[in-house]
Design an enzyme around this catalytic site. Structure first.
Site, mmCIF file in Angstrom:
data_model
loop_
_atom_site.group_PDB
_atom_site.id
_atom_site.type_symbol
_atom_site.label_atom_id
_atom_site.label_comp_id
_atom_site.label_asym_id
_atom_site.label_seq_id
_atom_site.Cartn_x
_atom_site.Cartn_y
_atom_site.Cartn_z
ATOM 1 N N ASN A 42 13.680 -7.703 -5.832
ATOM 2 C CA ASN A 42 12.478 -7.515 -6.630
ATOM 3 C C ASN A 42 12.306 -8.655 -7.624
ATOM 4 O O ASN A 42 13.267 -9.226 -8.127
ATOM 5 C CB ASN A 42 12.466 -6.151 -7.318
ATOM 6 C CG ASN A 42 13.645 -5.874 -8.214
ATOM 7 O OD1 ASN A 42 14.774 -6.269 -7.936
ATOM 8 N ND2 ASN A 42 13.396 -5.167 -9.315
ATOM 9 N N GLU A 44 10.013 -9.345 -10.966
ATOM 10 C CA GLU A 44 9.095 -8.778 -11.958
ATOM 11 C C GLU A 44 8.259 -9.872 -12.610
ATOM 12 O O GLU A 44 8.544 -11.067 -12.483
ATOM 13 C CB GLU A 44 9.873 -8.002 -13.021
ATOM 14 C CG GLU A 44 10.535 -6.770 -12.466
ATOM 15 C CD GLU A 44 11.272 -5.947 -13.494
ATOM 16 O OE1 GLU A 44 11.651 -4.825 -13.152
ATOM 17 O OE2 GLU A 44 11.469 -6.410 -14.648
ATOM 18 N N CYS A 53 8.153 -5.997 -4.934
ATOM 19 C CA CYS A 53 9.312 -5.204 -4.531
ATOM 20 C C CYS A 53 10.175 -5.995 -3.548
ATOM 21 O O CYS A 53 9.697 -6.893 -2.851
ATOM 22 C CB CYS A 53 8.862 -3.903 -3.878
ATOM 23 S SG CYS A 53 7.934 -2.809 -4.968
ATOM 24 N N GLU A 55 11.499 -5.148 -0.668
ATOM 25 C CA GLU A 55 11.096 -5.017 0.733
ATOM 26 C C GLU A 55 9.901 -5.911 1.040
ATOM 27 O O GLU A 55 9.828 -6.536 2.097
ATOM 28 C CB GLU A 55 10.746 -3.557 1.065
ATOM 29 C CG GLU A 55 11.872 -2.587 0.816
ATOM 30 C CD GLU A 55 11.846 -1.958 -0.580
ATOM 31 O OE1 GLU A 55 12.201 -0.782 -0.695
ATOM 32 O OE2 GLU A 55 11.470 -2.648 -1.551
ATOM 33 N N CYS A 87 9.412 2.475 -2.107
ATOM 34 C CA CYS A 87 8.236 3.075 -2.732
ATOM 35 C C CYS A 87 7.135 3.216 -1.678
ATOM 36 O O CYS A 87 7.255 2.720 -0.557
ATOM 37 C CB CYS A 87 7.764 2.234 -3.917
ATOM 38 S SG CYS A 87 6.962 0.668 -3.462
ATOM 39 N N CYS A 90 5.836 -0.099 -0.281
ATOM 40 C CA CYS A 90 6.796 -0.741 0.618
ATOM 41 C C CYS A 90 6.891 -0.013 1.950
ATOM 42 O O CYS A 90 7.094 -0.651 2.989
ATOM 43 C CB CYS A 90 8.159 -0.842 -0.056
ATOM 44 S SG CYS A 90 8.158 -2.094 -1.353
#
Length: 134
Positions: A42, A44, A53, A55, A87, A90
């Site tokens: 990930n 940010e 993310c 993935e 999530c 993803c």
């Protein structure tokens, strides 16, 4: 490639996370049909909505390198006491890649002491994808 090898690759990816705001380092490792493993972590951003993310990063790497198709297995790991699952966003991104190759990959949801294995179709039933547009 064993499940343990794929999990180790996801954990190594998580160690490279750029997550200064949440301190929630996530790593993903995607196994392709040809035996290739592509990882992501990930990333940010100070503008929270722009975060990527793990993935999604891995899928972007795959598609940008023409490795389309044959998604066999995914390992996702992060902090916390319980196994982490992809999530919703993803799940959709993974589904796109899986549908391009006609697969329903196993998803290894990894926690510190346990792993839950589930098919992508179980995480995202009745998915919308490329076939939905035909």
């Amino acid at each position: 490639m064993t499940d343990e090898d794929l999990i180790a690759a996801a954990r190594a990816a998580a160690a490279k996370s750029y997550s200064p705001y949440s301190n929630f380092a996530v790593g993903a490792a995607l196994l392709l049909q040809d035996g290739s493993v592509v990882t992501g972590t990930n990333v940010e951003n100070a503008s929270y909505g722009l975060a990527l993310c793990a993935e999604t990063v891995a899928v972007a790497k795959i598609l940008s390198e023409d490795w389309v198709g044959g998604l066999e297995k995914v390992a996702v790991t992060g902090p916390g006491a319980d196994p982490i699952t992809p999530c919703g966003r993803c799940r959709q991104v993974l589904n796109e890649l899986a549908q391009l190759g006609g697969t329903d990959p196993d998803i290894l949801c990894v926690g510190p002491d346990s792993v839950t294995k589930v098919r992508l179709s179980e995480l995202l039933p009745h998915a919308f994808g490329p076939a939905s547009l035909a």
